[in-house]
Design an enzyme around this catalytic site. Structure first.
Site, PDB file in Angstrom:
ATOM      1  N   ALA A 112      32.305  21.068  62.685  1.00 38.04           N
ATOM      2  CA  ALA A 112      31.098  20.836  61.859  1.00 38.04           C
ATOM      3  C   ALA A 112      31.702  21.553  60.530  1.00 38.04           C
ATOM      4  O   ALA A 112      32.871  21.179  60.164  1.00 38.04           O
ATOM      5  CB  ALA A 112      30.000  21.316  62.057  1.00 38.04           C
ATOM      6  N   SER A 113      30.851  22.489  59.931  1.00 37.95           N
ATOM      7  CA  SER A 113      31.229  22.567  58.690  1.00 37.95           C
ATOM      8  C   SER A 113      32.421  23.898  58.650  1.00 37.95           C
ATOM      9  O   SER A 113      32.971  24.243  57.675  1.00 37.95           O
ATOM     10  CB  SER A 113      30.025  23.566  57.803  1.00 37.95           C
ATOM     11  OG  SER A 113      29.222  22.136  57.279  1.00 37.95           O
ATOM     12  N   VAL A 114      32.971  24.296  59.691  1.00 36.43           N
ATOM     13  CA  VAL A 114      34.301  25.158  59.870  1.00 36.43           C
ATOM     14  C   VAL A 114      35.339  24.281  59.466  1.00 36.43           C
ATOM     15  O   VAL A 114      36.448  24.725  58.697  1.00 36.43           O
ATOM     16  CB  VAL A 114      34.369  25.750  61.169  1.00 36.43           C
ATOM     17  CG1 VAL A 114      35.683  26.335  61.211  1.00 36.43           C
ATOM     18  CG2 VAL A 114      33.344  26.522  61.749  1.00 36.43           C
ATOM     19  N   SER A 115      35.082  22.808  59.245  1.00 38.52           N
ATOM     20  CA  SER A 115      36.259  21.896  58.839  1.00 38.52           C
ATOM     21  C   SER A 115      36.337  21.927  57.271  1.00 38.52           C
ATOM     22  O   SER A 115      37.586  21.821  56.709  1.00 38.52           O
ATOM     23  CB  SER A 115      35.806  20.425  58.891  1.00 38.52           C
ATOM     24  OG  SER A 115      35.324  20.309  60.459  1.00 38.52           O
ATOM     25  N   LYS A 116      35.416  22.717  56.585  1.00 43.11           N
ATOM     26  CA  LYS A 116      35.578  22.919  55.199  1.00 43.11           C
ATOM     27  C   LYS A 116      36.744  23.566  54.575  1.00 43.11           C
ATOM     28  O   LYS A 116      37.372  23.207  53.690  1.00 43.11           O
ATOM     29  CB  LYS A 116      34.395  23.354  54.384  1.00 43.11           C
ATOM     30  CG  LYS A 116      33.117  22.241  54.410  1.00 43.11           C
ATOM     31  CD  LYS A 116      32.049  22.938  53.905  1.00 43.11           C
ATOM     32  CE  LYS A 116      30.940  21.916  53.623  1.00 43.11           C
ATOM     33  NZ  LYS A 116      30.310  21.315  54.769  1.00 43.11           N
TER      34      LYS A 116
END
Length: 349
Positions: A76-80
């Site tokens: 999820a937003s750890v991908s950013k």
């Protein structure tokens, strides 16, 4: 259980614990992830070495597959942080500048976007409308990064003038993935593979595409519905890659963490940009946002929440401690748990 909790609080205060004691405390804290339930994987790194690594529960309930250190969870937003790193790599190449107007790369955006730069996208100060609010409620077809651009092309408005305020924006990071594609001449998933994952030995990490390589050792996401675990692995926005579409494991994320301490991937200048306090935020435990990173005192971190997954990665570079908790269930968010685990090694902002 109460005695274990009190012991954990004491150790967080004193920092005095044996490895066995820490293990028993973390096992107790992870009790709800144990058994035939959606699981979690936990890693603590100190000075680059794993000092605690354990997985709990199941990565796939239907098949009875247990979670492990090689289980790949949807970040999820750890991908950013990987999207931001991609932009910084291209800046090092001279292919773009973080101060480029976004319309240099995505000219079909409306006039409202004229003042937006890549720096604004990276730091959540663009004012772009949230694309999730533009997806029709009845839509079942998955949205991709290119669809985000098409949705925003028809929104000639911003929440605020670019650079004047902070608002967390998945739209901005979806657009950044498209910028990476146009500046590099590669598909975003291919760029990640060629420039980040392969060089660092993150052999199983993937930006998941239906027509791309399969995610190996894949965890599937679940939600608690009327007292039972129900698979809720994908939503209409799960195919958007730039804001949250990467799958990875404890073992691969340990390689990523190591690369953030030296020049093996990003230059010192690029790393400084990623971790510089680009903008203040009103969010709890996020004094500032950098480029793909939340910043609180000496802690660099990011959470990731999407349907069926809750994750967090905490870094304490001064103490050389990192805590990663990945889970394939919709609740609870593991941030508070990861902070408690970090406290066992006397790591706190």
């Amino acid at each position: 259980m109460k005695a274990i909790w009190l012991l954990g609080v004491l150790l967080m205060t004193t920092g005095d614990a044996s490895a066995a004691t820490r293990e028993s405390i973390i096992d107790a804290w992870m009790r709800d992830y144990t058994g035939r339930v959606p699981g979690a994987s936990v890693l603590v790194l100190r000075d680059g070495a794993p000092v605690f690594q354990r997985s709990y529960g199941l990565a796939n309930l239907e098949a009875g597959v247990v979670a492990s250190s090689t289980t790949n969870y949807r970040l999820a937003s750890v991908s950013k942080q990987f999207t931001a790193a991609s932009v910084l790599l291209l800046a090092e190449d001279g292919a773009l500048s973080v101060d480029d107007p976004v319309k240099r790369w995505l000219p079909s955006l409306p006039a409202a976007a004229d003042g937006i730069t890549l720096r604004h996208l990276l730091s959540h100060t663009s004012g772009l409308v949230d694309y999730e609010d533009l997806v029709p409620a009845e839509q079942t077809r998955q949205v991709h990064d290119a669809d985000v651009l098409r949705l925003l092309e028809h929104e000639d408005r911003l929440y605020f003038p670019a650079g004047s305020d902070y608002r967390y924006s998945n739209s901005g990071y979806a657009l950044l993935a498209l910028v990476v594609e146009r500046a590099s001449g590669q598909r975003y998933a291919t760029f990640l593979q060629d420039r980040i994952f392969a060089p660092l030995g993150m052999t199983a990490t993937r930006a998941r595409e239906d027509d791309g390589p399969a995610v190996t050792d894949r965890a599937y996401g679940y939600s608690r519905v009327e007292g039972h675990w129900q698979r809720t692995d994908q939503s209409t926005t799960s195919a958007v890659l730039g804001d949250g579409g990467i799958y990875s494991s404890l073992e691969d994320l340990a390689r990523w963490d190591a690369a953030l301490y030296d020049d093996r991937l990003l230059s010192a200048t690029s790393r400084a940009l990623a971790f510089a306090p680009a903008t203040a935020t009103p969010e709890p435990d996020v004094a500032h946002y950098g480029f793909g990173w939340r910043l609180q005192g000496g802690m660099q971190w990011h959470s990731g929440e999407s349907i069926g997954f809750r994750n967090v990665l905490l870094r304490f570079p001064a103490q050389r401690v990192t805590v990663i908790v990945l889970s394939n269930r919709d609740a609870p968010e593991p941030y508070a748990l990861a902070r408690r685990i970090a406290g066992l090694w006397d790591a706190r902002p």
